[in-house]
Scaffold this active site. Structure first.
Site, PDB file in Angstrom:
ATOM      1  CG  LEU A 258      47.317  57.353  41.068  1.00  0.00           C
ATOM      2  CD1 LEU A 258      48.267  56.307  40.497  1.00  0.00           C
ATOM      3  CD2 LEU A 258      47.797  58.756  40.739  1.00  0.00           C
ATOM      4  NE  ARG A 262      45.242  57.621  36.267  1.00  0.00           N
ATOM      5  CZ  ARG A 262      45.648  56.391  36.559  1.00  0.00           C
ATOM      6  NH1 ARG A 262      44.754  55.434  36.763  1.00  0.00           N
ATOM      7  NH2 ARG A 262      46.933  56.116  36.663  1.00  0.00           N
ATOM      8  CG  PHE A 400      49.507  66.519  36.938  1.00  0.00           C
ATOM      9  CD1 PHE A 400      50.610  66.364  37.748  1.00  0.00           C
ATOM     10  CD2 PHE A 400      48.913  67.767  36.871  1.00  0.00           C
ATOM     11  CE1 PHE A 400      51.135  67.432  38.466  1.00  0.00           C
ATOM     12  CE2 PHE A 400      49.414  68.846  37.581  1.00  0.00           C
ATOM     13  CZ  PHE A 400      50.532  68.668  38.381  1.00  0.00           C
ATOM     14  CD  GLU A 401      46.620  63.001  39.561  1.00  0.00           C
ATOM     15  OE1 GLU A 401      46.982  61.942  40.104  1.00  0.00           O
ATOM     16  OE2 GLU A 401      46.521  64.058  40.190  1.00  0.00           O
ATOM     17  N   GLY A 402      49.472  59.729  36.170  1.00  0.00           N
ATOM     18  CA  GLY A 402      49.749  58.670  35.209  1.00  0.00           C
ATOM     19  C   GLY A 402      49.760  59.253  33.815  1.00  0.00           C
TER      20      GLY A 402
END
Length: 594
Positions: A258, A262, A400-402
């Site tokens: 992740l 990011r 996205f991505e957290g």
């Protein structure tokens, strides 16, 4: 590049401009990679744009393999496993320049990033030999499978299970995954499941395994040309040799990947911002109202200036982070058996910076896309104009991505954890500052170029340390429950990192080109630093007002006022100058000599 930098240390120490990587440091090889990527997008992908947006699996896979033939899929794969093993600058350049390919860029990004890198970093030698050569060429496509119907931000709350078969030769998977990019045409799936219902672990699952099925395509707001489908596992038998990493250590893989996701997301946002500026300014130069091109109207110019300034800071931040990665990775032997894990650990040093990049980039792109559409007026709402698609596509990046909310909690949380481990003298710096604050007397005068801006970035760090130190002192171990305060601290850190990144880049430009040629960058940096400081002061006031009251609050606000003393800047005049160059260049501009 200079010595290795501790992640998060930018809030307590100042870096020299010579220590950071900027786009102006690219080698001839880097520029050739950028040109190859741009030529591929403009010559191969864009002519197929209409078909790709209708979600054509076969065409997407065909073009991905064409990208593989050019080496665009193998930058992060070691040479010994069929890739190119390039530096992170090269892979960042590829990601940025693919952004104009819209949804197709997302398909490639998911494949080369979160799809392939788990095997690059955590795969066994056998797994790497089996899968990486095909992934590096596009012969096989990868997907990453973490999110579930009941677990998004809480990734470790996954319900998918893996049970070891009676003969010990397979793990039997049951459960489902949601919102999986590339699901419709992927061959290799990185799937997370809990062994025995408790030990969060990762597996390599292949397309066609009995019991593994796909749900229908999701009907999405944007990124319509990318495949997004749910996955279902019903007694899917995965060979034990396809366990990725160790049982119960899947979180190490998930969180490290992740981080990369990011950072790569931020890279794509840079490319999308640049394209949007170009679309907007060209439209503004041709669209007339009241017999005048709308680019001549000051409010349109202000939009173009703000779009360019924000993009400059984003680009500076992204490549500064890229340089941190390459410096940390330079001593790792790619032929060593543990090279992948060592690389993942090195990148994890900058998990905090990855989150900062992700939040700032996704919000800058949303701003730029929104202003770009507004400049187009009613035409911006029509699908015939690409800015309409950019506007819709950009929105997913904040999820996205957290989500950005989760990342805002991670940024100060990670900093405090590093301090508690003794990796950063954060608390010592905060305590020393508190002792000096009451006697601090402002009164400096600044005459040199960017001297006051340099001072303001330094003062911003002191403001952050003051507020952050008080927060740790007041809440202690319960700080993680004070999400509003954590978010304010995160916003302060984001603005500091962006402002310092742009400031250091501009100083390098001045050293190389002189002040006259660097005037455009100087003006952008001046505007951003002053506006960022305004935001930081406002965040600090809100946080202090949350933590203190009465005389204590008045004392803290008085100290803040002293730390925040600065001269006024004619941002309107500066933005008019900046806009004039963007309008003349009809693109994203960084230099006064276009």
């Amino acid at each position: 590049m200079a010595d290795k930098v501790i992640g998060g240390s930018f809030v307590i120490t100042d870096q020299d401009a010579s220590q950071i990587l900027t786009p102006e440091d690219f080698t001839e090889e880097h520029r050739m990679i950028a040109e190859t990527t741009r030529d591929f997008v403009s010559g191969v992908v864009v002519p197929q744009d209409e078909h790709l947006e209708k979600l054509d699996y076969d065409l997407t896979v065909k073009l991905m393999r064409s990208a593989g033939d050019l080496g665009l899929l193998g930058a992060d794969v070691p040479e010994m496993y069929g890739g190119l093993g390039l530096d992170k600058v090269s892979s960042t350049i590829i990601s940025e320049n693919l952004a104009r390919a819209s949804s197709f860029a997302l398909s490639i990004g998911a494949h080369v990033g979160i799809g392939t890198l788990p095997i690059v970093f955590f795969g066994t030698p056998e797994q790497k030999r089996k899968y990486l050569p095909d992934l590096a060429t596009g012969a096989k496509i990868a997907a990453y499978c973490l999110t579930e119907p009941a677990s998004g931000s809480d990734a470790l709350g996954a319900k998918t299970t893996a049970r070891l078969s009676d003969d010990g030769k397979h793990y039997i998977l049951n459960g489902s995954k949601l919102y999986i990019t590339n699901a419709g045409f992927a061959d290799i799936f990185i799937v997370y499941a809990k062994v025995g219902g408790t030990d969060f672990s990762a597996f390599i699952v292949e397309k066609g395994d009995p019991g593994f099925t796909l749900g229908p395509e999701e009907k999405k707001m944007g990124i319509k040309g990318s495949s997004t489908r749910p996955l279902f596992f019903e007694d899917v038998r995965v060979p034990v040799e396809n366990l990725l990493g160790e049982i119960g250590k899947g979180h190490l893989i998930a969180f490290n990947i992740l981080n990369i996701g990011r950072y790569k997301l931020a890279t794509g946002c840079v490319g999308a911002c640049k394209e949007t500026i170009e679309l907007a300014v060209k439209y503004a130069n041709t669209r007339k109202q009241f017999q005048t091109p709308i680019s001549r109207f000051p409010l349109i110019g202000k939009k173009l200036a703000d779009m360019n300034i924000q993009t400059y800071m984003l680009e500076s931040m992204v490549y500064r982070t890229t340089g941190l990665f390459d410096t940390m990775l330079k001593d790792i032997d790619p032929s060593a058996s543990d090279s992948g894990r060592s690389a993942a650990k090195a990148i994890a040093e900058y998990a905090l910076e990855c989150s900062i990049n992700k939040v700032f980039a996704s919000e800058v792109l949303d701003f730029v896309a929104d202003e770009g559409l507004q400049i187009h007026g009613g035409y911006g709402f029509i699908q015939e104009y690409k800015v309409e698609r950019i506007y819709r596509d950009s929105r997913i990046n904040r999820i996205f991505e957290g989500t950005n909310e989760i990342n805002r909690l991670l940024i100060p949380g990670t900093l405090v954890k590093k301090a508690m481990k003794g990796e950063l003298p954060l608390l010592q710096k905060a305590q020393a500052l508190q002792a000096d604050l009451l006697s601090y007397i402002p009164g400096q005068t600044f005459e040199g170029t960017l001297e006051e801006e340099t001072h303001l970035v330094s003062m911003a760090k002191k403001v952050f340390l003051m507020v952050g130190g008080l927060a740790v002192q007041k809440y202690g171990l319960t700080l993680e429950k004070q999400q509003e305060v954590l978010s304010l601290l995160a916003d302060m850190m984001i603005q500091i990192f962006a402002a310092e990144s742009g400031l250091l880049r501009t100083k390098k430009l001045i050293e190389r080109q002189g002040e006259t040629k660097a005037e455009h960058a100087i003006q952008m940096t001046t505007v951003f630093v002053h506006e960022a400081f305004d935001k930081i002061e406002a965040y600090a006031k809100e946080a202090l007002s949350t933590m203190e009251e009465g005389d204590v609050l008045r004392t803290q606000l008085s100290i803040l006022k002293k730390l925040s003393r600065r001269s006024s800047v004619n941002t309107i005049g500066l933005k008019r100058d900046i806009a004039a160059r963007v309008i003349q260049g009809e693109k994203y501009v960084i230099s006064s000599s276009m």
